[in-house]
Design an enzyme around this catalytic site. Structure first.
Site, PDB file in Angstrom:
ATOM      1  N   ASP A  25      -9.849  -3.508  -5.614  1.00 19.38           N
ATOM      2  CA  ASP A  25      -9.194  -2.671  -4.609  1.00 19.38           C
ATOM      3  C   ASP A  25      -9.862  -1.300  -4.575  1.00 19.38           C
ATOM      4  O   ASP A  25      -9.865  -0.587  -5.575  1.00 19.38           O
ATOM      5  CB  ASP A  25      -7.711  -2.533  -4.962  1.00 19.38           C
ATOM      6  CG  ASP A  25      -6.882  -1.898  -3.858  1.00 19.38           C
ATOM      7  OD1 ASP A  25      -7.432  -1.103  -3.081  1.00 19.38           O
ATOM      8  OD2 ASP A  25      -5.680  -2.201  -3.779  1.00 19.38           O
TER       9      ASP A  25
ATOM     10  N   HIS B  33      -8.099  -4.758  -1.280  1.00 19.95           N
ATOM     11  CA  HIS B  33      -6.796  -4.113  -1.119  1.00 19.95           C
ATOM     12  C   HIS B  33      -5.798  -4.950  -0.320  1.00 19.95           C
ATOM     13  O   HIS B  33      -4.665  -5.149  -0.733  1.00 19.95           O
ATOM     14  CB  HIS B  33      -6.998  -2.754  -0.427  1.00 19.95           C
ATOM     15  CG  HIS B  33      -5.741  -2.003  -0.162  1.00 19.95           C
ATOM     16  ND1 HIS B  33      -4.930  -1.535  -1.180  1.00 19.95           N
ATOM     17  CD2 HIS B  33      -5.134  -1.633   0.996  1.00 19.95           C
ATOM     18  CE1 HIS B  33      -3.894  -0.905  -0.651  1.00 19.95           C
ATOM     19  NE2 HIS B  33      -3.987  -0.957   0.655  1.00 19.95           N
TER      20      HIS B  33
ATOM     21  N   SER C  17       0.829  -1.198   0.000  1.00 22.19           N
ATOM     22  CA  SER C  17       0.000   0.000   0.000  1.00 22.19           C
ATOM     23  C   SER C  17       0.873   1.261   0.000  1.00 22.19           C
ATOM     24  O   SER C  17       1.753   1.408  -0.844  1.00 22.19           O
ATOM     25  CB  SER C  17      -0.957  -0.043   1.194  1.00 22.19           C
ATOM     26  OG  SER C  17      -1.948   0.946   1.085  1.00 22.19           O
TER      27      SER C  17
END
Length: 330
Positions: free
Chosen positions: A266, A296, A145
């Site tokens: 996501d 995600h 991320s």
């Protein structure tokens, strides 16, 4: 009949366990996973970093992996599942809470200078990378991320040939439109000459609910005592907007082997983050994996059967690169 006090107690939410896996003592749990875990603090010019090391209890170490977590998270909760997975595959894993996150120094979740955040983690990672036990082993940077964005900045700050490869899980290189900070807000706060930079004043789009598919895992992740739950800070959102644009313009500087994986559903970072990196990186060895319908958080937040698919792909990729590129000569 139960008393009023007993009824209230029954309605009260259960106290979360001390660890994401439950009540088992840490050392006992890590041993059961085939992992030796140590924790320490690393001094840098920008403050102390909380760091963790994950070493296999048995077998030869194939290489080293240096891991960075995502926004509002830390290394001590379910992110350590990723660390332990790589460790069980025979890798020495080193992780640090980003500056302003977890138990590291800094204003909570303030990322007003991401180059500094990256340089701070890099100082720890390079310290380990160049140390005697590990300096000749293959070495990989891993970022999840927002940690993927920090990881790419670390790579740009590194000397050539420092790293063997890059691994990204749902990296933040492109911000989805619903998650983008309001430019009028940023402009208005900018008129305060930086005084508002650390204010937790930006709209909160409740990212955690968009990141985790498995509802039981969502409960566990939400109970992380080190997770930041406040609104995004002005300087953080300004810097994320600026640095995502910067890396998009510099993807061609990536010349080493790279793996990037993303879920097509996501809702926090765009799959186009991985697609653009794959398209524009100059690496002759680059791999893109897209997982249909996954969210995600591919490893901590998906049902186990989905997470295992992602981990299998990651393991095959890193093992093949270690075989292909081998260790550095002394």
């Amino acid at each position: 009949m139960p008393s009023d006090a007993e009824s209230s107690a029954n309605l009260a939410p259960a106290k979360p366990p001390p660890y994401f896996w439950g009540d088992m003592p840490e050392e006992e749990y890590f041993t059961s996973q085939g992992v030796r875990n140590t924790k320490s603090y690393f001094e840098t010019p920008n403050g102390k970093l909380f760091t963790q090391t994950f070493l296999p209890l048995e077998g030869e170490i194939k290489g080293t992996v240096y891991m960075s977590h995502g926004y509002a998270s830390d290394t001590s909760w379910m992110f350590s599942k990723i660390c332990m997975s790589y460790c069980r595959w025979g890798y020495a894993v080193f992780a640090a809470d980003l500056l302003g996150h977890g138990r590291s120094d800094g204003i909570r979740c303030y990322m007003g200078d991401m180059e500094k955040v990256a340089a701070t983690s890099l100082s720890f990672f390079k310290h380990v990378r160049t140390s005697e036990p590990y300096k000749n082993l293959p070495a990989f940077l891993f970022g999840e991320s927002m940690g993927g964005l920090v990881t790419l900045l670390m790579y740009f700050q590194s000397e050539p040939e420092t790293w063997t490869g890059l691994i990204f899980s749902a990296p933040l290189f492109v911000i989805p439109e619903p998650m983008k900070p309001s430019r009028p807000h940023l402009f208005a706060y900018g008129l305060l000459f930086g005084l508002a930079d650390t204010w937790a004043a930006m709209p909160d789009n409740k990212m955690i609910g968009k990141a985790i598919k498995d509802p039981e895992k969502l409960k566990i992740i939400a109970s992380n005592p080190n997770r930041y739950t406040g609104k995004p800070r002005v300087g953080t959102m300004r810097e994320l907007l600026r640095k995502t644009l910067y890396v998009q313009e510099n993807f061609d500087r990536v010349t080493i082997p790279v793996l990037t994986v993303h879920g097509t559903a996501d809702g926090v970072t765009c799959p186009s983050s991985s697609e653009l990196l794959y398209e524009k990186a100059s690496s002759s060895d680059k791999t893109l994996k897209l997982y249909e319908g996954m969210y995600h958080s591919l490893i901590q937040g998906e049902p186990d059967e989905n997470a295992e698919i992602v981990l299998k792909d990651m393991r095959e990729w890193i093992d093949e690169r270690v075989q292909r590129y081998g260790s550095k000569t002394a």
